[in-house]
Scaffold this motif. Structure first.
Motif, PDB file in Angstrom:
ATOM      1  N   VAL A  43      32.053  31.315  -0.780  1.00  0.00           N
ATOM      2  CA  VAL A  43      31.550  30.821   0.491  1.00  0.00           C
ATOM      3  C   VAL A  43      31.868  29.336   0.609  1.00  0.00           C
ATOM      4  O   VAL A  43      31.865  28.608  -0.385  1.00  0.00           O
ATOM      5  CB  VAL A  43      30.033  31.061   0.666  1.00  0.00           C
ATOM      6  N   SER A  44      32.192  28.941   1.830  1.00  0.00           N
ATOM      7  CA  SER A  44      32.440  27.533   2.112  1.00  0.00           C
ATOM      8  C   SER A  44      32.141  27.278   3.579  1.00  0.00           C
ATOM      9  O   SER A  44      32.322  28.163   4.415  1.00  0.00           O
ATOM     10  CB  SER A  44      33.884  27.150   1.784  1.00  0.00           C
ATOM     11  N   PRO A  45      31.686  26.064   3.876  1.00  0.00           N
ATOM     12  CA  PRO A  45      31.442  25.747   5.277  1.00  0.00           C
ATOM     13  C   PRO A  45      32.740  25.836   6.079  1.00  0.00           C
ATOM     14  O   PRO A  45      33.818  25.531   5.556  1.00  0.00           O
ATOM     15  CB  PRO A  45      30.933  24.300   5.236  1.00  0.00           C
TER      16      PRO A  45
ATOM     17  N   GLN B 270      29.308  34.371   9.044  1.00  0.00           N
ATOM     18  CA  GLN B 270      30.175  35.547   9.069  1.00  0.00           C
ATOM     19  C   GLN B 270      29.494  36.735   8.401  1.00  0.00           C
ATOM     20  O   GLN B 270      29.584  37.871   8.883  1.00  0.00           O
ATOM     21  CB  GLN B 270      31.502  35.250   8.376  1.00  0.00           C
ATOM     22  N   LEU B 271      28.824  36.481   7.297  1.00  0.00           N
ATOM     23  CA  LEU B 271      28.129  37.562   6.599  1.00  0.00           C
ATOM     24  C   LEU B 271      26.992  38.120   7.452  1.00  0.00           C
ATOM     25  O   LEU B 271      26.788  39.337   7.518  1.00  0.00           O
ATOM     26  CB  LEU B 271      27.608  37.073   5.249  1.00  0.00           C
TER      27      LEU B 271
ATOM     28  N   TYR C 255      24.747  42.277  11.031  1.00  0.00           N
ATOM     29  CA  TYR C 255      24.108  42.556  12.312  1.00  0.00           C
ATOM     30  C   TYR C 255      24.937  43.556  13.114  1.00  0.00           C
ATOM     31  O   TYR C 255      24.396  44.513  13.687  1.00  0.00           O
ATOM     32  CB  TYR C 255      23.907  41.258  13.091  1.00  0.00           C
ATOM     33  N   SER C 256      26.260  43.373  13.164  1.00  0.00           N
ATOM     34  CA  SER C 256      27.091  44.288  13.947  1.00  0.00           C
ATOM     35  C   SER C 256      27.034  45.706  13.385  1.00  0.00           C
ATOM     36  O   SER C 256      26.948  46.675  14.141  1.00  0.00           O
ATOM     37  CB  SER C 256      28.536  43.786  14.044  1.00  0.00           C
ATOM     38  N   ALA C 257      27.058  45.837  12.067  1.00  0.00           N
ATOM     39  CA  ALA C 257      26.982  47.173  11.458  1.00  0.00           C
ATOM     40  C   ALA C 257      25.631  47.821  11.716  1.00  0.00           C
ATOM     41  O   ALA C 257      25.545  49.015  12.050  1.00  0.00           O
ATOM     42  CB  ALA C 257      27.238  47.075   9.954  1.00  0.00           C
TER      43      ALA C 257
END
Length: 139
Positions: free
Chosen positions: A35-37, A52-53, A58-60
């Motif tokens: 992970v990175s900003p 993104q995670l 949420y979409s799933a």
């Protein structure tokens, strides 16, 4: 009404090392990501980021809720997609997030699709968890 510990069907476990600029992994090894900003926030943008995670989860989850509602209503949502856009920005308390959920349901008129999306928003666990805490727009 909150669920009780005895009602829990599954618990996901993930551990972060290094916060927003490090690594996140699940205890079962199925997910292990750097992970990175994002560059927009001064990071390298080389890894994924918490937004993104969250958008992926949420979409799933929302897609699953849409399927549940469609089955209850006898509606066909085959071929549908759900896209979650998660934004992060400054607010009075530091930082906050905002979410836009967009559902594409082929072969369904706009009014019927909107009604299903609204119902899915009422049953989706992510929607329930964020209700009253962040702005969520449905499209």
């Amino acid at each position: 009404m909150p669920i009780q510990q005895s009602d829990v069907l599954y618990t996901a476990v993930a551990t972060a090392h290094g916060g927003r600029d490090g690594r996140v992994a699940t205890d079962d090894g199925r997910l292990d990501v750097i992970v990175s900003p994002p560059k927009e926030m001064g990071g390298s943008g080389t890894g994924t980021n918490p937004e993104q995670l969250f958008a992926a989860g949420y979409s799933a989850c929302f897609q699953g809720a849409l399927g549940v509602v469609a089955r209850q209503e006898g509606a066909d949502v085959s071929g549908s997609t759900v896209t979650a856009r998660v934004g992060i920005g400054k607010n009075d308390e530091g930082f906050g997030i905002i979410v836009e959920i967009e559902a594409d349901i082929p072969n369904m008129d706009a009014a019927e699709a909107r009604a299903l999306i609204e119902k899915a928003h009422q049953v989706c666990p992510y929607s329930k968890a964020t209700r009253g805490n962040i702005n969520v727009t449905l499209r």
